[in-house]
Design an enzyme around this catalytic site. Structure first.
Site, PDB file in Angstrom:
ATOM      1  N   THR A  98      69.129  11.133  55.021  1.00 30.64           N
ATOM      2  CA  THR A  98      68.897  10.661  53.651  1.00 30.64           C
ATOM      3  C   THR A  98      67.730   9.689  53.694  1.00 30.64           C
ATOM      4  O   THR A  98      67.848   8.602  54.275  1.00 30.64           O
ATOM      5  CB  THR A  98      70.148   9.946  53.110  1.00 30.64           C
ATOM      6  OG1 THR A  98      71.229  10.875  53.097  1.00 30.64           O
ATOM      7  CG2 THR A  98      69.909   9.451  51.687  1.00 30.64           C
ATOM      8  N   LYS A 173      69.790  13.805  45.661  1.00 31.30           N
ATOM      9  CA  LYS A 173      70.701  12.864  46.352  1.00 31.30           C
ATOM     10  C   LYS A 173      70.614  11.467  45.724  1.00 31.30           C
ATOM     11  O   LYS A 173      71.640  10.848  45.425  1.00 31.30           O
ATOM     12  CB  LYS A 173      70.323  12.822  47.838  1.00 31.30           C
ATOM     13  CG  LYS A 173      71.016  11.779  48.661  1.00 31.30           C
ATOM     14  CD  LYS A 173      72.311  12.229  49.259  1.00 31.30           C
ATOM     15  CE  LYS A 173      72.971  11.113  50.045  1.00 31.30           C
ATOM     16  NZ  LYS A 173      74.332  11.396  50.411  1.00 31.30           N
ATOM     17  N   LYS A 248      72.015   1.272  50.969  1.00 32.29           N
ATOM     18  CA  LYS A 248      70.824   1.993  51.450  1.00 32.29           C
ATOM     19  C   LYS A 248      70.367   3.019  50.411  1.00 32.29           C
ATOM     20  O   LYS A 248      69.192   3.096  50.061  1.00 32.29           O
ATOM     21  CB  LYS A 248      71.146   2.691  52.774  1.00 32.29           C
ATOM     22  CG  LYS A 248      70.007   3.579  53.252  1.00 32.29           C
ATOM     23  CD  LYS A 248      70.423   4.624  54.266  1.00 32.29           C
ATOM     24  CE  LYS A 248      69.359   5.714  54.306  1.00 32.29           C
ATOM     25  NZ  LYS A 248      69.684   6.810  55.212  1.00 32.29           N
TER      26      LYS A 248
END
Ligand code: NAD
Length: 305
Positions: A98, A173, A248
């Site tokens: 990611t 995402k 994050k």
């Protein structure tokens, strides 16, 4: 297929093992010797240099923590040869880490300049999804390249969505996780508000789970113990999806918001709230533990409960 799997951490190792289980010829590598040892002990074939892993591969899968690690590994430097230069011509790179949308696009551009194919393929579903091969893959790249990656992704996951061109897997995402963060906070606020008004957790759940307030943060990750016995609230907010990972991902959302200039006030407020959660000791707790931050400041004598 001959697969080089680089990054054998919490997610990467079980994903690599599932590929082996499906009959693929997998060779693994991690920069951390302890991760290599753990992978060997679990039965994976592991080499001691990234270049040895990719030299004979048809597909290279990376599963690293951060975007700069992907770019550095692709490009090489400081005496370390880059993966792109070490790879046989024309092969496919699949980055499942990611990372930021612009970092993913930079990685695609590096691969293209080296005459290689690439897709960004971040996942949701966590370590349990990696172990049980039930991950969802959000994939960005040319259709032919996504189709080439699909047989491997379908071994490691239950759902593969082609989201568009380079970087758009990462875009999906960050957008999804920004929704998740904001909805988890407001579900927590609603439960605390209900408490103050004298409404039981179960009654609020029974209504909202079947009404227009319905969402995953309520029906799966319910932040109070009781209504959903499998939610982290029933085990002291043991993750689950840790606050550090949400923090994050919201940092990546913030980068994307800055890049595009979108007026995403709710999402960016969620980013601030989760930053405070992590700074206050929530890094290792499930992100639904945010309810305790809501409860503390609203500990108000005006409560009618
Ligand atoms: P992790 O830190 O456990 O594993 C990453 C591994 O990559 C480490 O072992 C590290 O040593 C290795 N690595 C870094 N640079 C490398 C290089 N150049 N070559 C080889 N190995 C290298 O992280 P994780 O929990 O497995 O997560 C991986 C990615 O998946 C992250 O981007 C994370 O945001 C994402 N993700 C994690 C979860 C989760 O629940 N853990 C869920 C969804 C997505």
């Amino acid at each position: 297929m001959r697969v080089a799997f680089l990054g054998l951490g919490h997610m990467g190792l079980p994903m690599a093992r599932n590929l082996v289980g499906a009959g693929h010829d997998v060779v693994g590598f991690d920069v951390v010797p302890g991760a290599r040892e753990a992978a060997r002990a679990s039965g994976l074939r592991v080499v001691n240099a990234a270049t040895d892993a990719v030299a004979d591969a048809e597909v290279v899968i990376t599963m690293f923590a951060a975007g700069h690690q992907v770019i550095d590994a692709y490009r090489g430097g400081a005496g370390r040869p880059g993966l792109l230069a070490a790879a046989p011509g024309g092969i496919l790179f699949v980055d499942c880490s990611t990372i930021a949308v612009d970092e993913a696009r930079a990685a695609h551009a590096l691969a293209e300049a080296a005459g290689l194919r690439s897709v960004d393929a971040p996942v949701s579903g966590g370590v349990v999804g990696a172990e049980n091969a039930t991950l969802t893959f959000m994939v960005g790249g040319a259709r032919a390249d996504v189709d080439a990656a699909r047989p491997l992704l379908e071994v490691m996951g239950a759902r593969v969505v082609h989201c568009g061109g380079p970087g758009l897997g990462q875009a999906a995402k960050v957008c999804n996780n920004m929704i998740l963060a904001a909805s988890q906070i407001v579900v927590a606020e609603a439960f605390v508000l209900g408490e103050r008004l004298g409404l039981s957790h179960q009654a609020l759940f029974d209504v909202a789970a079947h009404a227009s307030g319905q969402c995953w943060a309520l029906t799966t990750n319910c932040p109070v113990p009781g209504p959903v016995p499998s939610s982290p609230a029933n085990r002291g907010f043991e993750p689950g999806f840790a606050g550090a990972l949400m923090d994050k991902d919201l940092g990546l959302a913030e980068k994307a918001v800055e890049l595009t200039g979108v007026d995403a006030r709710m999402g960016m407020l969620a980013r601030t709230i989760y930053r405070e959660f992590v700074d206050g000791g929530g890094a290792g707790r499930d992100f639904s533990g945010i309810i305790e931050s809501v409860r503390a400041p609203s500990d108000d004598p005006r409560s009618t409960a």
